[in-house]
Structures are given as structure tokens and as C-alpha cells.
Design an enzyme around this catalytic site. Structure first.
Site, PDB file in Angstrom:
ATOM      1  N   TYR A 164      -2.775 -12.365   4.249  1.00 12.53           N
ATOM      2  CA  TYR A 164      -2.523 -12.200   2.815  1.00 12.53           C
ATOM      3  C   TYR A 164      -1.366 -13.069   2.327  1.00 12.53           C
ATOM      4  O   TYR A 164      -1.553 -14.033   1.599  1.00 12.53           O
ATOM      5  CB  TYR A 164      -2.243 -10.725   2.496  1.00 12.53           C
ATOM      6  CG  TYR A 164      -3.427  -9.830   2.746  1.00 12.53           C
ATOM      7  CD1 TYR A 164      -4.386  -9.623   1.749  1.00 12.53           C
ATOM      8  CD2 TYR A 164      -3.610  -9.195   3.966  1.00 12.53           C
ATOM      9  CE1 TYR A 164      -5.484  -8.816   1.967  1.00 12.53           C
ATOM     10  CE2 TYR A 164      -4.701  -8.387   4.204  1.00 12.53           C
ATOM     11  CZ  TYR A 164      -5.644  -8.196   3.202  1.00 12.53           C
ATOM     12  OH  TYR A 164      -6.738  -7.405   3.430  1.00 12.53           O
ATOM     13  N   LYS A 213       0.810  -1.215   0.000  1.00 12.05           N
ATOM     14  CA  LYS A 213       0.000   0.000   0.000  1.00 12.05           C
ATOM     15  C   LYS A 213       0.849   1.274   0.000  1.00 12.05           C
ATOM     16  O   LYS A 213       0.363   2.348  -0.376  1.00 12.05           O
ATOM     17  CB  LYS A 213      -0.946   0.025   1.200  1.00 12.05           C
ATOM     18  CG  LYS A 213      -1.758  -1.244   1.390  1.00 12.05           C
ATOM     19  CD  LYS A 213      -2.566  -1.626   0.163  1.00 12.05           C
ATOM     20  CE  LYS A 213      -3.410  -2.861   0.446  1.00 12.05           C
ATOM     21  NZ  LYS A 213      -4.173  -3.297  -0.733  1.00 12.05           N
ATOM     22  N   TYR A 228     -11.917 -14.761   5.367  1.00 10.36           N
ATOM     23  CA  TYR A 228     -10.906 -13.725   5.541  1.00 10.36           C
ATOM     24  C   TYR A 228     -10.350 -13.741   6.961  1.00 10.36           C
ATOM     25  O   TYR A 228     -11.094 -13.763   7.953  1.00 10.36           O
ATOM     26  CB  TYR A 228     -11.536 -12.359   5.246  1.00 10.36           C
ATOM     27  CG  TYR A 228     -10.573 -11.202   5.318  1.00 10.36           C
ATOM     28  CD1 TYR A 228      -9.796 -10.839   4.230  1.00 10.36           C
ATOM     29  CD2 TYR A 228     -10.449 -10.453   6.490  1.00 10.36           C
ATOM     30  CE1 TYR A 228      -8.914  -9.776   4.289  1.00 10.36           C
ATOM     31  CE2 TYR A 228      -9.570  -9.381   6.570  1.00 10.36           C
ATOM     32  CZ  TYR A 228      -8.816  -9.056   5.457  1.00 10.36           C
ATOM     33  OH  TYR A 228      -7.940  -8.000   5.541  1.00 10.36           O
TER      34      TYR A 228
END
Length: 326
Positions: free
Chosen positions: A283, A49, A257
């Protein structure tokens, strides 16, 4: 084809390293495995990010904004990097986090507080509704807020990974390395959209495979394709065709998730103990677990080269200690 890139605010430590994982490759007995180390971009332990925030923060500053607002899960790496970017640039920051307040300030939650971010919790409400309320509060206090979408995944964020692909192709050329596959964690779609568009613009001919961490493959493919097309238009290269390059594997969604299973545990421990590199439970641990499984059943084989794009996230590890250790 020349792209018209917008201004950026330099935040990331670039180019990030490209490493060969010799011990992991030997251990698995399959393809040569390389890693692109976007866990080393900076901004309070780094991650993908940070690249996106270079363009998002530049846009915010250009518009005269003084307060960043974004959203994510309690252990969101995107939120932590946004808080770090805001601190670095002298901007305020509000984070709208999913669910109820956490009893323990661990991992990214702790870092968010240390970085000076204001935390808001959605409870059972829609995150967009809460973000709009926070923005109105900031305006009432005389501030000019800038809202960043989930994962920083809009055309500004995706643009950063178009340039990241340019960076990678230059590294591969300089080192005379051929990569057959790029594998990485895919969720909000911005990283994958940028990579597939960048592959077309900068001549990368290998396959690009996103391991979905939370969406069905068809849904994520549509999301990535739409964002890549919009980004191409944004950069003035709208005639580029990328639909056939958007590949997603959703075989490793598990229980959902941020739900840690043996897939993530094994991958995190294996890479840590063989290479001294930390993955995260949500992730990169899931994506690496998928890669390991795909190698074991022969999807990638000896004589091929696979690049794993490490998108960061190790700061979240302390929040999952009960899931990672026996």
C-alpha cells in the site's frame, strides 16, 4: 453542518503526528512534503484500520457480539489490526485469508497467530461463502459473530476518516500549514470515502488523490463515491455533494496487488534512508512510489505542499524480503 456520530470504542492513539519530511522534500526538489502518521495508531504496529475498528468494534459490542470475523489477503494489515482489537477487547477472532495456507508464518501472519486469531483459507472459493460458513460454525458453538467487510470499508469504517479529516484540519490550523494535495493508498475505499466527506464537512479545500493499489480508476471512483454518499446519509448529512472530489490515479498498478516492483523498492528505501520511516510493499510503498514519480514529472511543484497519509503496514515487510533486497 453537524454530523450524528455513532459510539466508538477507543482503540487508537490519537491524534496521530503530523510531520514535515524535510530531507525527502529537499531530495526530490519539488513541493514541501508532510506526512500524517497513521502508522502510529497502535494495535500491533498500527495502521489506518485501527480508526475504523473503533466504530466497528463499538457496534459489535452494542449488538452483544463476542466474535469478530473478517477477510483479507495473507499479509492483510486490516486482519492483523482486527485480531489485535479482538484481543484487546476480549473477543474471539476468525480471519478468512485469500488463497492457500502459507508455508512460512512471516509478517502479519505471525502476528495474527500471536494475537490468538483463528485462520481460515479460501483456496479457490469465494471469500464471502467461507466467511458465512465460519459465522455458522461460531453460532453452532454458542457464539454471536460480527462480520466486518474487506478493509473495514462500510459506513462505520468510513465514519472514522470523516473524523480523521477533522483531526487533520485542526492540526493544520494550529500549525498554520496550508496543504494543496493529500495523497494516499486507496483500495477498499473506506479511507478515501471518509476523507472526501470529511473535507466537505470541515472545510478542507485542497485536492484528495487516492493512488489505487489494485482497482482501475473508474471502478474505484464509483466505489468510493457510493460509500461516501452512504456514509453521509448514515451521519445525517445526506445533502453533501462529494462526487467531484473523488480523484483516483491508477498508473501504478504494475503487475497487480502485492506484486513488488522497482517503484515500491525505491520508495521504501528512499523514505527509510532519508526519514527513518518504514513503508510497506503493498500500500504505502506503492502510493509513495506514485507520489515520487508524479513529483519528478511535475504534477506537484515547488511552492506547493503535499501531505502523504501514511496508512501503516510495515509489519508485512519481513514477508517480502526476497522482493525488497537485491
Amino acid at each position: 453542518m453537524n454530523a450524528n456520530y455513532p459510539d466508538r470504542k477507543i482503540l487508537a492513539h490519537l491524534p496521530t503526528p503530523l510531520e514535515k519530511l524535510e530531507r525527502l522534500s529537499k531530495h526530490l526538489g519539488g513541493p514541501d512534503i508532510y506526512m500524517k502518521r497513521d502508522d502510529q495508531t497502535g494495535l500491533a504496529t498500527g495502521g489506518n484500520k485501527t480508526r475504523k475498528l473503533e466504530f466497528l468494534v463499538a457496534d459489535a459490542i452494542a449488538q452483544g457480539c463476542d466474535h469478530l470475523i473478517t477477510t483479507g489477503a495473507p499479509q492483510s494489515n486490516h486482519c492483523r489490526q482486527t485480531a489485535a482489537a479482538a484481543a484487546h477487547c476480549g473477543l474471539g477472532c476468525s480471519l478468512v485469508l485469500r488463497g492457500e495456507p502459507q508455508s512460512q508464518m512471516q509478517g502479519n501472519l505471525l502476528l495474527n497467530k500471536l494475537l490468538g486469531a483463528h485462520l481460515y483459507w479460501t483456496g479457490d472459493r469465494n471469500r464471502q461463502e467461507v466467511m458465512a460458513e465460519v459465522a455458522n460454525e461460531q453460532r453452532a458453538m454458542g457464539h454471536k459473530p460480527y462480520t466486518i467487510p474487506l478493509g473495514g470499508s462500510n459506513v462505520m469504517g468510513a465514519t472514522s476518516y470523516v473524523l480523521a479529516m477533522k483531526e487533520l484540519t485542526e492540526q493544520l490550523q494550529a500549525a498554520s500549514i496550508n496543504i494543496d494535495f493529500i495523497v494516499f493508498a486507496s483500495s477498499s475505499g473506506g479511507t478515501q470515502a471518509g476523507l472526501v466527506l470529511g473535507a466537505e464537512l470541515y472545510g478542507f479545500r485542497g485536492q484528495i488523490l487516492g493512488i489505487s493499489v489494485d482497482h482501475p480508476a473508474e471502478e474505484l471512483q464509483m466505489q468510493v463515491s457510493a460509500l461516501a454518499t452512504a456514509t453521509a446519509t448514515h451521519l445525517g448529512v445526506g445533502t453533501v455533494s462529494i462526487a467531484n472530489r473523488v480523484e483516483v490515479n491508477d498508473d501504478y498498478l504494475g503487475d497487480g496487488y502485492a506484486m513488488v516492483s522497482e517503484t515500491e523498492r525505491e520508495a521504501i528505501q528512499m523514505v527509510a534512508q532519508l526519514e527513518g520511516i518504514l513503508l510497506d510493499p503493498v500500500y504505502t510503498g506503492r502510493a509513495m512510489g506514485g507520489l515520487i514519480d508524479l513529483i519528478r514529472w511535475g504534477a506537484f511543484t515547488r511552492g506547493q505542499s503535499v501531505l502523504f497519509w501514511h496508512t501503516g503496514g510495515a509489519a508485512a515487510l519481513p514477508a517480502f524480503v526476497d522482493k525488497l533486497l537485491p
